[in-house]
Every structure is written in C-alpha cells, then in structure tokens.
Design a protein around this motif. Sequence first.
Motif, mmCIF file in Angstrom:
data_model
loop_
_atom_site.group_PDB
_atom_site.id
_atom_site.type_symbol
_atom_site.label_atom_id
_atom_site.label_comp_id
_atom_site.label_asym_id
_atom_site.label_seq_id
_atom_site.Cartn_x
_atom_site.Cartn_y
_atom_site.Cartn_z
ATOM 1 N N HIS A 1 -28.372 16.837 -45.344
ATOM 2 C CA HIS A 1 -28.603 15.541 -44.693
ATOM 3 C C HIS A 1 -29.345 15.734 -43.364
ATOM 4 O O HIS A 1 -30.279 14.992 -43.051
ATOM 5 C CB HIS A 1 -27.286 14.818 -44.453
ATOM 6 N N THR A 2 -28.946 16.729 -42.607
ATOM 7 C CA THR A 2 -29.589 17.007 -41.322
ATOM 8 C C THR A 2 -31.047 17.409 -41.522
ATOM 9 O O THR A 2 -31.930 16.963 -40.790
ATOM 10 C CB THR A 2 -28.826 18.111 -40.567
ATOM 11 N N ARG B 1 -27.393 6.558 -35.971
ATOM 12 C CA ARG B 1 -26.412 7.593 -36.319
ATOM 13 C C ARG B 1 -26.634 8.822 -35.448
ATOM 14 O O ARG B 1 -27.763 9.233 -35.227
ATOM 15 C CB ARG B 1 -26.550 8.003 -37.778
ATOM 16 N N SER C 1 -32.827 13.980 -42.935
ATOM 17 C CA SER C 1 -32.697 12.733 -42.187
ATOM 18 C C SER C 1 -32.452 12.909 -40.697
ATOM 19 O O SER C 1 -32.368 11.924 -39.980
ATOM 20 C CB SER C 1 -31.544 11.907 -42.760
ATOM 21 N N ASP D 1 -29.316 2.430 -38.267
ATOM 22 C CA ASP D 1 -28.711 2.296 -39.590
ATOM 23 C C ASP D 1 -28.375 0.822 -39.816
ATOM 24 O O ASP D 1 -27.607 0.246 -39.048
ATOM 25 C CB ASP D 1 -27.455 3.156 -39.666
ATOM 26 N N SER E 1 -30.617 10.116 -36.161
ATOM 27 C CA SER E 1 -31.478 9.676 -37.246
ATOM 28 C C SER E 1 -32.928 9.897 -36.854
ATOM 29 O O SER E 1 -33.303 9.679 -35.698
ATOM 30 C CB SER E 1 -31.267 8.194 -37.537
ATOM 31 N N GLY F 1 -23.601 19.803 -47.563
ATOM 32 C CA GLY F 1 -24.055 18.414 -47.571
ATOM 33 C C GLY F 1 -24.549 17.959 -46.207
ATOM 34 O O GLY F 1 -25.572 17.285 -46.091
ATOM 35 N N THR F 2 -23.831 18.350 -45.147
ATOM 36 C CA THR F 2 -24.248 17.997 -43.795
ATOM 37 C C THR F 2 -25.558 18.687 -43.445
ATOM 38 O O THR F 2 -26.445 18.084 -42.829
ATOM 39 C CB THR F 2 -23.165 18.377 -42.771
#
Length: 137
Positions: free
Chosen positions: A22-23, A55, A26, A48, A42, A18-19
């Motif tokens: 996301h990386t 972030r 995003s 954010d 980000s 998941g990380t």
Amino acid sequence: MKRLFLDIFTWWNSATIGTRVHTYFSGEFVGEDEFGNRYYRSKGGKVDPTLGFQRRWVIFKGEAEATKIPSGWHGWMHHKDVPAPSEVSYKPREWEKPFQPNLTGTAGAYRPKGSIVHQDPHRPQATGDYDAWSPGQ
C-alpha cells in the motif's frame, strides 16, 4: 528469510507486506524522525473521500510502539499541525519530554510497595486510621 517470515505473519515488527505494498503504490514519503520511524501520507496529499481528510501513517523501525512517535510527529499524524516537522524547522518546546518506552507488562514496570510482584512483597504496617469491616458489626 526471517525478515520475510516476520513481515508476512506479524504486525508488531515494523510493517506487514500489505502495508508495504500500500505504501509503495499509494504513499508519499514525508519524513523520518530521530528513531528511524518513517512517515507517509496519501500521494499528492489526496483527501480520502470516505474519511474526509488525508490518510497518514507511520512505518516503525523495529517493534511497532505508538509511544515511539515524537510529539511533533504525533501532532502531524493526528492532523493537529498543518506542516510535518520535516517541512518546517520544528524545535521541541522545553516542556516536551523525550521518549520513554511504555514498560507495562515488562520486568521494568512500576510495582508499588506491597504488590505481590514487588521485590519486597510485605505490605507496610497499617497506620491505625483504618478499621476493617467484619460481617458481625
């Protein structure tokens, strides 16, 4: 196969799937430290709206251990310093100590003399300045 298994089921080995997803979608790579940890923020420095700030996160090389973050990157991660160490010529100050792993819970942890897990578990002799309490006194 082992790497995939660790990525799916563990959070303490580098980063989860998941990380990483996301990386990829995003995140924007900012830099890498001397330990191989990679730092992200980000995309485009976007703030954010729920947090009110940008972030920032790290993907550790190997085991996720927060004490592995050098002091320059620690300041950036916690929004203390505006530029990331990779964006300026950061030089540690003379009083900044190099990384030492946290040995708590390992065989290398500090064990004072008299501790039941010390190599010599015998407690040192009392000096005479202590009077033990007993219920009859």
